[in-house]
Scaffold this motif. Structure first.
Motif, mmCIF file in Angstrom:
data_model
loop_
_atom_site.group_PDB
_atom_site.id
_atom_site.type_symbol
_atom_site.label_atom_id
_atom_site.label_comp_id
_atom_site.label_asym_id
_atom_site.label_seq_id
_atom_site.Cartn_x
_atom_site.Cartn_y
_atom_site.Cartn_z
ATOM 1 N N PRO A 845 -2.704 3.554 6.941
ATOM 2 C CA PRO A 845 -1.303 3.888 6.668
ATOM 3 C C PRO A 845 -0.352 3.142 7.608
ATOM 4 C CG PRO A 845 -2.621 5.885 6.817
ATOM 5 C CD PRO A 845 -3.505 4.748 7.223
ATOM 6 N N ALA A 846 -0.746 3.016 8.862
ATOM 7 C CA ALA A 846 0.145 2.369 9.821
ATOM 8 C C ALA A 846 0.342 0.904 9.464
ATOM 9 C CB ALA A 846 -0.436 2.491 11.231
ATOM 10 N N ARG A 847 -0.757 0.261 9.053
ATOM 11 C CA ARG A 847 -0.638 -1.155 8.721
ATOM 12 C C ARG A 847 0.252 -1.322 7.485
ATOM 13 N NH1 ARG A 847 -5.509 -4.809 6.891
ATOM 14 N NH2 ARG A 847 -5.038 -3.574 5.073
ATOM 15 N N ARG A 848 0.102 -0.383 6.543
ATOM 16 C CA ARG A 848 0.924 -0.466 5.342
ATOM 17 C C ARG A 848 2.392 -0.306 5.725
ATOM 18 N NH1 ARG A 848 2.428 2.658 0.972
ATOM 19 N NH2 ARG A 848 1.537 4.568 1.810
ATOM 20 N N ALA A 849 2.665 0.624 6.633
ATOM 21 C CA ALA A 849 4.044 0.838 7.057
ATOM 22 C C ALA A 849 4.603 -0.426 7.677
ATOM 23 C CB ALA A 849 4.100 1.984 8.057
ATOM 24 N N ALA A 850 3.759 -1.099 8.473
ATOM 25 C CA ALA A 850 4.245 -2.263 9.207
ATOM 26 C C ALA A 850 4.470 -3.451 8.293
ATOM 27 C CB ALA A 850 3.251 -2.626 10.305
ATOM 28 N N THR A 851 3.807 -3.476 7.156
ATOM 29 C CA THR A 851 3.932 -4.643 6.290
ATOM 30 C C THR A 851 4.859 -4.396 5.102
ATOM 31 O OG1 THR A 851 1.924 -3.917 5.194
ATOM 32 C CG2 THR A 851 1.672 -5.604 6.876
ATOM 33 N N ILE A 852 5.577 -3.275 5.147
ATOM 34 C CA ILE A 852 6.520 -3.001 4.054
ATOM 35 C C ILE A 852 7.658 -4.024 4.115
ATOM 36 C CG2 ILE A 852 8.342 -1.408 3.345
ATOM 37 C CD1 ILE A 852 6.461 0.864 4.100
ATOM 38 N N ALA A 853 7.904 -4.648 2.971
ATOM 39 C CA ALA A 853 9.020 -5.581 2.939
ATOM 40 C C ALA A 853 10.309 -4.781 2.812
ATOM 41 C CB ALA A 853 8.872 -6.536 1.763
#
Lengths: 861, 110
Positions: A845-853
């Motif tokens: 989840p954290a990585r997804r948050a960080a890669t949100i455009a």
């Protein structure tokens, strides 16, 4: 109307409703037609027709008489609805059902063991009136003596019968190959306790009960298996040990108390007359009808008080307690089983919390659906009902699947569980199934209520628009956080428990044995206790000689009891020409019977002096070997060899210390070595022993041949030292594996819970994250923020779990060797494990948050 | 609209339906019509409660029903008495007579 009709009408409600509707339509049309004929306008005609039906509510109310169990109807509809909506989210439904199934399955499997072993009464007549009569001296439990047994029987007016018994393994000869049988030697009438009559033959006569005439009752299973249920068996004689017993009867099938018995024989008259100091009887009592256990207990306490005064020398500090039979018979199994039950209870709790958490996240996704339902006229009540029904459907599915899992795994579980009493009483029966389903439904209500209430609350907000961040959303996230924290806390408790067990086992395995167990063959023999001592010594010498001559046997020795299997006899010693300090004089020293070959066979190093020398007769100088610990404790300045020691008694016999050997471990739990002395078998009367042979390759057939030739009437068991000793570590090992498996499951569930929470947290914050990124936050800081959220949860869970572990693990202490329940490593291990798991759960989840455009994030919703 | 008619006393509906059907099978509408007609419009069945009553009586085993084609050529559910229903009718009739004579006696005494 009976219930079958009710069920019928409920099941076929649809058909009935269609019929009524058609009838009513027909009726209305007829009435309208009549009204039109009477000259009404069409509108008037319809209005009148409908009016004649009376108030709509009235119609409904009356129809309820017919549509019985309307709620059941609604329930069926709700269930269908739930199934449909669950089918739309197969992933979540499957996750929930599987995790519940694991929880429920583990619970019902363990519960069926607990039920069979601890709860089910014995198969005897009126088991509620039979109690174990346990004696304590100064608070310490000890066995009864025949003299006191007679006192209880004579003075206690509330007891119908009292019986003392002890188990004895005897060798049965004269029936083909010699065979080891388990007997129950009794003082008092065992049938009066059991309340049964023999299915064949008769009970014992008074003279037989007193051991004056020999008689034996056969256990039904033994009679069936060993004598093919031969009805002609009565009157035949059985040779057991050195004596012969006449078979007088057969016990009824299924008699399971005291269990593990082939033959019941009254104790011999000598044993029955042994003095007040003796302590070898287990005692059972049957209460007279109409007497409460408390009344009998009060009476026994009074009698104990009198005995304390009458027999100050032997009975000081005496107490008697009536203990329920199942409790008394399963005392040692009780704690480990209850701990296991507790563990699976935790797993189920975690599964429930997980389910609640998943349902909660679904409730937030379904907020819109709920609001639409409310807008269309669904009451809050029916909305809550719908959600509850859904969780009950999940719980029931999980429960059923769990039962199936339990049924499949129960046999394995029973095989794994070491040395449980009453194994045959364990079944996955209707009682267990009923309780499992009840627990399942209770869990369903438990984990369904929070999401249901949340849904009802959020639905009461009137806006149908989604995307508006409502305060309920924040609230829901809080509930989920609490749930995740409690999951982590529960997992932490389990992990600490597993850590303690693991460390204990590890230390146990790592503590040096003091001997080399590999390549040692053991031959176990049991001779009757009344074997003549000269004959016994001759038997050991002769057998040892014969075994040493077997090709492939390098060294042969004998030992009364194998190391790790506990000690045999103990005493206090004195040293010739030395006044021992009071501490040393009071120290308990263990002594064992052995032969010179034992040390070489097991690879126990000789540190000083020489080995024992064989002595052919009672005469001649007596020798002893001592272990390192005894030498260090009693002869701290060295020079033990050549000194004389004796075991304290009125006529001390002096033994010359001829050698010192390394320490060996007496029991698995022993942490510090204890002082031990080794004497010749001839000097220690002990008719049970193990021959130990260090061998090259498999020589079992040759050993068997030699044993059969030298001792044709002797039962023996060939094994290896490795196999014999594996039992001592097997129990803690199995316990660890079971606990470990459950803790792993719990951890997995907790990880799923945390992942789910963080993932939906990120989804809900997509917009916020987008804004932050648009305003210049870098991905690393977003990653950090999400990670921090995860570790806040873990931290809170760990603190609560740690406190919980401190509270709970003290129940584990009886299962632990060496380690204490406050072991820092176990706590630290649990924390590190949880942190690692949390890191994994948080990473995605954290990585997804960080890669949100940012652009996508802003458009989100 | 006619003046308020006496609604059928609770419990007497069963008696009236059984009596009506003792003449022969009839559908629900015909039953209401018959009662109204024979009582000279003095009694009126509240039609909303007729059908639940019919179903209940059927489940008690006093009536049986089947689909038939009505005079107006439509499918209609037609009810007829069972032997049990006949017995019930006798009982109910006796009850009713006892009740009415009792009430009449009280009224005439005063």
């Amino acid at each position: 109307m009976n219930w079958i009709q009710r069920l019928w009408t409920t099941l076929f409600a649809g058909r009935r409703e269609r019929r009524i509707l058609e009838e009513l339509a027909f009726h209305l049309d007829e009435r309208i037609a009549a009204n039109l004929e009477a000259g009404m306008t069409p509108a008037e005609a319809r209005y009148d027709a409908e009016k004649r039906f009376g108030a709509r509510s009235r119609l409904r109310e009356e129809t309820r008489d017919v549509s019985v169990l309307e709620w059941a109807d609604t329930l069926l509809r709700d269930i269908r609805l739930s199934c449909r909506s669950l089918r739309r989210h197969p992933g979540i439904a499957a996750t929930i059902i599987v995790s519940l199934a694991i929880g429920m399955g583990a619970n019902s499997a363990i519960f069926s063991v607990v039920d069979g072993v601890l709860l089910k009464p014995f198969h005897i007549v009126d088991p509620g009136r039979v109690f174990a009569l346990e004696e304590f001296r100064n608070g310490v439990s000890h066995n009864g003596s025949p003299a006191r047994l007679a006192d209880w029987a004579r003075h206690a007016s509330s007891l119908e019968a009292v019986c003392g018994f002890y188990g004895e393994g005897l060798t049965m000869t004269g029936q083909g190959t010699p065979e080891r049988v388990r007997t129950w030697r009794t003082i008092g009438d065992p049938l009066a306790i059991l309340g049964v009559h023999p299915v064949l033959g008769r009970g014992f006569t008074p003279r037989e009960l007193q051991g004056l005439e020999s008689a034996a009752l056969l256990d039904h299973a033994f009679w069936s298996s060993r004598f093919a249920a031969d009805p002609q068996i009565l009157g035949k004689a059985l040779t057991l040990g050195t004596r012969s017993f006449t078979i007088v009867g057969v016990l009824p099938e299924g008699t399971d108390y005291p269990g593990d018995t082939d033959i019941v024989i009254p104790a011999s008259a000598e044993v029955q007359n042994s003095g007040r100091r003796a302590s070898f009887l287990s005692q059972v009592a049957r209460l007279k009808p109409g007497f409460a256990a408390s009344a009998a207990q009060a009476e026994l306490s009074t009698i104990a008080g009198r005995l304390r005064m009458l027999y100050a020398a032997t009975d000081s500090g005496l107490e008697a307690r009536l203990v329920p039979l199942t409790e008394s018979a399963t005392r040692e199994a009780r704690q480990p089983l209850l701990i296991l039950l507790c563990t699976v209870g935790f797993v189920l709790l975690i599964a429930c919390v997980n389910t609640a958490s998943l349902l909660l996240s679904r409730a937030s996704e379904r907020g819109r659906e709920s609001r639409v339902r409310v807008a269309l006229g669904a009451g809050t009540g029916s909305l809550i009902r719908l959600y509850l029904v859904e969780s009950l459907v999940l719980a029931a599915a999980g429960g059923l699947l769990g039962l199936a899992l339990a049924a499949l795994s129960l046999d394995t579980l029973i095989r794994l569980l070491p040395d449980l009493p009453r194994l045959t009483a364990i079944h996955l029966d209707l009682r267990v199934a009923g309780i499992t389903l009840a627990v399942a439904l209770f869990c369903g209500l438990l984990f369904g209520l929070v999401p249901a209430l949340q849904a009802a609350r959020s639905a009461s907000q009137t806006d149908l628009a989604d995307g508006v961040r409502s305060s309920a959303g924040v609230h829901r996230l809080w509930s989920r956080r609490l749930l995740v924290v409690s999951q982590i806390a529960l997992s932490a408790i389990l992990l600490v428990g597993v850590g303690l067990l693991a460390k204990s086992l590890l230390l146990m395995l790592r503590t040096p044995l003091g001997f080399e167990p590999a390549q040692v063959t053991t031959v176990q023999v049991n001779l009757p206790w009344d074997t003549d001592s000269a004959k016994l010594a001759a038997f050991y010498d002769r057998t040892l000689e014969a075994l040493s001559a077997v090709p492939g046997v390098r060294t042969a020795g004998v030992i009364d009891r194998l190391p790790l299997r506990g000690g045999t006899q103990t005493g206090r010693i004195e040293v010739r020409g030395l006044t021992l300090s009071p501490d040393l004089a009071a120290r308990t020293v263990s002594y064992r019977g052995t032969s010179e070959g034992y040390f070489a066979a097991l690879g126990i190093p000789l540190q000083a002096g020489r080995l024992l020398r064989k002595r052919a007769s009672e005469q001649g100088p007596r020798e002893v070997m001592i272990n390192d610990t005894l030498a260090r404790q009693f002869f701290p300045d060295g020079g033990a060899v050549g000194r004389y020691i004796a075991f304290k008694s009125s006529t001390p016999v002096w033994y010359e210390v001829v050698g010192v050997v390394g320490n060996t471990r007496q029991s698995p739990s022993q942490t510090t070595p204890i002082p031990e002395a080794f004497l010749l078998m001839r000097d220690v009367y002990w008719p049970m022993a193990n021959f130990v042979l260090r061998t090259d390759g498999n020589v079992d057939p040759a050993i068997r041949a030699v044993m059969a030739r030298t001792n044709p009437d002797q039962v023996f068991r060939i094994s290896t030292l490795d196999r014999e000793l594996s039992g001592t570590v097997r129990e803690p090992e199995v316990r660890l594996w079971l606990m470990g498996a459950f803790a792993f499951t719990a951890l997995l569930l907790a990880a799923i819970g945390m992942y789910g929470l963080l993932a939906s947290d990120v989804t809900q914050r997509t917009q916020e994250i987008g804004i932050r990124m648009a305003l210049g936050a870098d991905p690393a800081s977003i990653l950090k923020a999400t990670g921090r959220r995860a570790f806040e949860l873990v931290g809170a869970g760990l603190v609560i779990g740690g406190l919980g572990a401190i509270a709970f693990t003290r129940y584990l202490s009886s299962l632990l060797y060496i380690v204490t329940t406050r072991d820092v490593a176990a706590f630290a291990g649990a924390a590190v494990t949880l942190l690692i798991v949390a890191a994994f759960a948080a990473y995605f989840p954290a990585r997804r948050a960080a890669t949100i455009a940012p652009v996508i994030a802003l458009r989100h919703e | 609209m006619p003046a308020a008619k006496t609604d059928i006393l609770q419990g007497t509906l069963t008696l009236l339906v059984l009596k009506t059907l003792s003449r022969g099978p009839a559908h629900g509408y015909a039953i209401t019509q018959h009662i109204q007609m024979v009582s000279n419009d003095q009694l009126r069945v509240e039609e909303g409660s007729l059908y639940p009553a019919l179903h209940r009586m059927e489940q008690e085993g006093w009536l049986r029903s089947e689909w038939a084609i009505s005079e107006s050529k439509r499918r209609a559910r037609v009810y007829s008495l069972t032997p049990d229903g006949r017995k019930k009718l006798q009982d109910e009739q006796q009850n009713w007579t006892r009740l009415t004579t009792g009430v009449a006696d009280v009224l005439s005494f005063a």
